[in-house]
Design a protein around this motif. Structure first.
Motif, PDB file in Angstrom:
ATOM      1  N   GLY A  25      73.009  39.162 -12.391  1.00 35.76           N
ATOM      2  CA  GLY A  25      73.336  38.264 -13.488  1.00 35.76           C
ATOM      3  C   GLY A  25      73.492  38.908 -14.852  1.00 35.76           C
ATOM      4  N   LYS A  26      73.750  40.211 -14.907  1.00 40.09           N
ATOM      5  CA  LYS A  26      73.987  40.849 -16.211  1.00 40.09           C
ATOM      6  C   LYS A  26      75.392  40.496 -16.678  1.00 40.09           C
ATOM      7  N   TYR A  27      75.587  40.505 -17.985  1.00 45.11           N
ATOM      8  CA  TYR A  27      76.902  40.189 -18.527  1.00 45.11           C
ATOM      9  C   TYR A  27      77.894  41.286 -18.166  1.00 45.11           C
ATOM     10  N   PRO A  28      79.139  40.917 -17.882  1.00 46.69           N
ATOM     11  CA  PRO A  28      80.140  41.904 -17.464  1.00 46.69           C
ATOM     12  C   PRO A  28      80.424  42.998 -18.480  1.00 46.69           C
ATOM     13  N   GLY A  29      79.996  42.846 -19.705  1.00 50.53           N
ATOM     14  CA  GLY A  29      80.183  43.901 -20.696  1.00 50.53           C
ATOM     15  C   GLY A  29      79.066  44.922 -20.690  1.00 50.53           C
ATOM     16  N   TRP A  30      78.010  44.665 -19.925  1.00 52.29           N
ATOM     17  CA  TRP A  30      76.869  45.564 -19.884  1.00 52.29           C
ATOM     18  C   TRP A  30      77.227  46.842 -19.136  1.00 52.29           C
ATOM     19  N   ALA A  31      76.706  47.952 -19.601  1.00 51.51           N
ATOM     20  CA  ALA A  31      76.838  49.236 -18.904  1.00 51.51           C
ATOM     21  C   ALA A  31      75.514  49.968 -19.066  1.00 51.51           C
ATOM     22  N   PRO A  32      75.102  50.733 -18.062  1.00 47.99           N
ATOM     23  CA  PRO A  32      73.835  51.451 -18.186  1.00 47.99           C
ATOM     24  C   PRO A  32      73.894  52.477 -19.307  1.00 47.99           C
ATOM     25  N   SER A  33      72.792  52.609 -20.029  1.00 53.61           N
ATOM     26  CA  SER A  33      72.760  53.576 -21.127  1.00 53.61           C
ATOM     27  C   SER A  33      72.056  54.859 -20.712  1.00 53.61           C
ATOM     28  N   LEU A  34      71.385  54.840 -19.567  1.00 52.39           N
ATOM     29  CA  LEU A  34      70.688  56.024 -19.065  1.00 52.39           C
ATOM     30  C   LEU A  34      71.204  56.384 -17.675  1.00 52.39           C
ATOM     31  N   CYS A  35      71.246  57.680 -17.387  1.00 50.63           N
ATOM     32  CA  CYS A  35      71.580  58.128 -16.034  1.00 50.63           C
ATOM     33  C   CYS A  35      70.411  57.770 -15.114  1.00 50.63           C
ATOM     34  N   GLN A  36      70.597  57.909 -13.824  1.00 51.58           N
ATOM     35  CA  GLN A  36      69.553  57.522 -12.873  1.00 51.58           C
ATOM     36  C   GLN A  36      68.266  58.308 -13.089  1.00 51.58           C
ATOM     37  N   LYS A  37      68.375  59.591 -13.360  1.00 52.03           N
ATOM     38  CA  LYS A  37      67.186  60.424 -13.568  1.00 52.03           C
ATOM     39  C   LYS A  37      66.412  59.956 -14.802  1.00 52.03           C
ATOM     40  N   CYS A  38      67.105  59.798 -15.920  1.00 55.15           N
ATOM     41  CA  CYS A  38      66.436  59.367 -17.156  1.00 55.15           C
ATOM     42  C   CYS A  38      65.923  57.937 -17.038  1.00 55.15           C
ATOM     43  N   ASN A  39      66.644  57.082 -16.305  1.00 56.15           N
ATOM     44  CA  ASN A  39      66.181  55.711 -16.121  1.00 56.15           C
ATOM     45  C   ASN A  39      64.871  55.672 -15.338  1.00 56.15           C
ATOM     46  N   SER A  40      64.739  56.510 -14.315  1.00 58.12           N
ATOM     47  CA  SER A  40      63.481  56.533 -13.556  1.00 58.12           C
ATOM     48  C   SER A  40      62.350  57.122 -14.403  1.00 58.12           C
ATOM     49  N   LEU A  41      62.665  58.130 -15.236  1.00 60.06           N
ATOM     50  CA  LEU A  41      61.648  58.689 -16.138  1.00 60.06           C
ATOM     51  C   LEU A  41      61.221  57.658 -17.180  1.00 60.06           C
ATOM     52  N   TRP A  42      62.203  56.874 -17.682  1.00 58.62           N
ATOM     53  CA  TRP A  42      61.876  55.819 -18.640  1.00 58.62           C
ATOM     54  C   TRP A  42      61.000  54.756 -17.990  1.00 58.62           C
ATOM     55  N   SER A  43      61.296  54.395 -16.751  1.00 61.10           N
ATOM     56  CA  SER A  43      60.483  53.393 -16.042  1.00 61.10           C
ATOM     57  C   SER A  43      59.041  53.856 -15.919  1.00 61.10           C
ATOM     58  N   GLU A  44      58.863  55.139 -15.606  1.00 59.66           N
ATOM     59  CA  GLU A  44      57.505  55.694 -15.516  1.00 59.66           C
ATOM     60  C   GLU A  44      56.810  55.650 -16.878  1.00 59.66           C
ATOM     61  N   ALA A  45      57.539  56.043 -17.935  1.00 59.83           N
ATOM     62  CA  ALA A  45      56.963  56.028 -19.289  1.00 59.83           C
ATOM     63  C   ALA A  45      56.632  54.604 -19.721  1.00 59.83           C
ATOM     64  N   GLU A  46      57.503  53.658 -19.383  1.00 55.71           N
ATOM     65  CA  GLU A  46      57.255  52.256 -19.731  1.00 55.71           C
ATOM     66  C   GLU A  46      56.028  51.716 -18.996  1.00 55.71           C
ATOM     67  N   ASP A  47      55.910  52.058 -17.713  1.00 56.91           N
ATOM     68  CA  ASP A  47      54.733  51.615 -16.941  1.00 56.91           C
ATOM     69  C   ASP A  47      53.448  52.172 -17.531  1.00 56.91           C
ATOM     70  N   LYS A  48      53.480  53.452 -17.920  1.00 52.06           N
ATOM     71  CA  LYS A  48      52.302  54.076 -18.526  1.00 52.06           C
ATOM     72  C   LYS A  48      51.942  53.383 -19.834  1.00 52.06           C
TER      73      LYS A  48
END
Length: 185
Positions: free
Chosen positions: A108-131
Motif C-alpha cells: 500500500g505504498k504510494y506509487p511515487g515512493w522509492a527506497p532511499s537505502l540499498c538492501q545492505k544499508c536498510n538492514s543496518l538501519w533496521s538493526e540500529a532502529e531496533d537498538k
C-alpha cells in the motif's frame, strides 16, 4: 533463455545470485538457473513467480491512491526497474518491478515512493532502529530510576546518532532530550 535478462538488467541477476549465496533465507524465495550461451554464463532469476528482469503488469485497482501516478503515467502498463541511489553509502541499485508491485499493490505504498537505502544499508538501519527502540522502551519503563543513569544516556545517544545517520526518521528531538539530560546530570 529469455533475452530480457541481458536487455533490461544484466547485473541484477548476478547481484541476486551473490546475495542468494550469502543469505540462506533468500534461497526460499529466489530460484536461479544458469546456462552458458555463446560461451557467456547467463542467469535467470525468479522471485515469487516472476523473472527479476521482467516487466510486470500494473494493477492500478490495488493502489491505495490510484489517481496518483508516481513513476508511471496513465499509458504505462508495466512496472520496470528504476535505478536508485542509496542516501547512506551512495551505491546505485535497482528498485525492481517485483519490488515495486509488492510495495505499491501489496504493502500500500504510494506509487511515487522509492527506497532511499540499498538492501545492505536498510538492514543496518533496521538493526540500529531496533537498538534505539530498546533504549527508548527501557527509558519509558524505568526513566530516572536507571542506575547508573549517565552511562545509559550516553549509550542511548550513541544508538540514536547511529540510527539518525541513515536519514530515515527525525531523531532530532530525542537527541536534544538526551543531550539535555546528560548536561543536567
Amino acid at each position: 533463455m529469455p533475452s530480457s535478462i541481458s536487455r533490461y538488467a544484466p547485473w541484477t541477476a548476478l547481484l541476486l545470485l551473490v546475495l542468494c549465496m550469502a543469505t540462506p533465507l533468500l534461497h526460499k524465495t529466489l530460484h536461479i538457473k544458469s546456462a552458458a550461451v555463446g560461451g557467456i554464463m547467463r542467469y535467470q532469476v525468479k522471485h515469487r513467480g516472476f523473472f527479476v528482469s521482467d516487466r510486470i503488469p500494473i494493477n492500478r485497482l490495488l493502489w491505495k491512491k490510484p489517481t496518483y501516478q508516481g513513476h508511471y503515467d496513465d499509458r504505462a502498463e508495466l512496472y520496470e526497474g528504476i535505478r536508485c541511489r542509496c542516501i547512506k553509502c551512495e551505491a546505485s541499485f535497482v528498485f525492481t518491478a517485483v519490488e515495486q508491485r509488492e510495495s505499491f499493490e501489496v504493502n500500500g505504498k504510494y506509487p511515487g515512493w522509492a527506497p532511499s537505502l540499498c538492501q545492505k544499508c536498510n538492514s543496518l538501519w533496521s538493526e540500529a532502529e531496533d537498538k534505539e527502540k530498546t533504549y527508548a522502551d527501557n527509558w519509558a519503563q524505568k526513566g530516572r530510576s536507571i542506575v547508573p543513569l549517565e552511562p545509559f544516556l550516553r549509550e542511548w545517544l550513541t544508538a540514536v546518532l547511529e540510527a539518525n545517520s541513515y536519514h530515515k526518521k527525525g531523531y532530532e528531538h530525542t537527541i536534544g532530550m538526551i543531550k539535555k539530560k546528560i548536561r543536567r546530570g
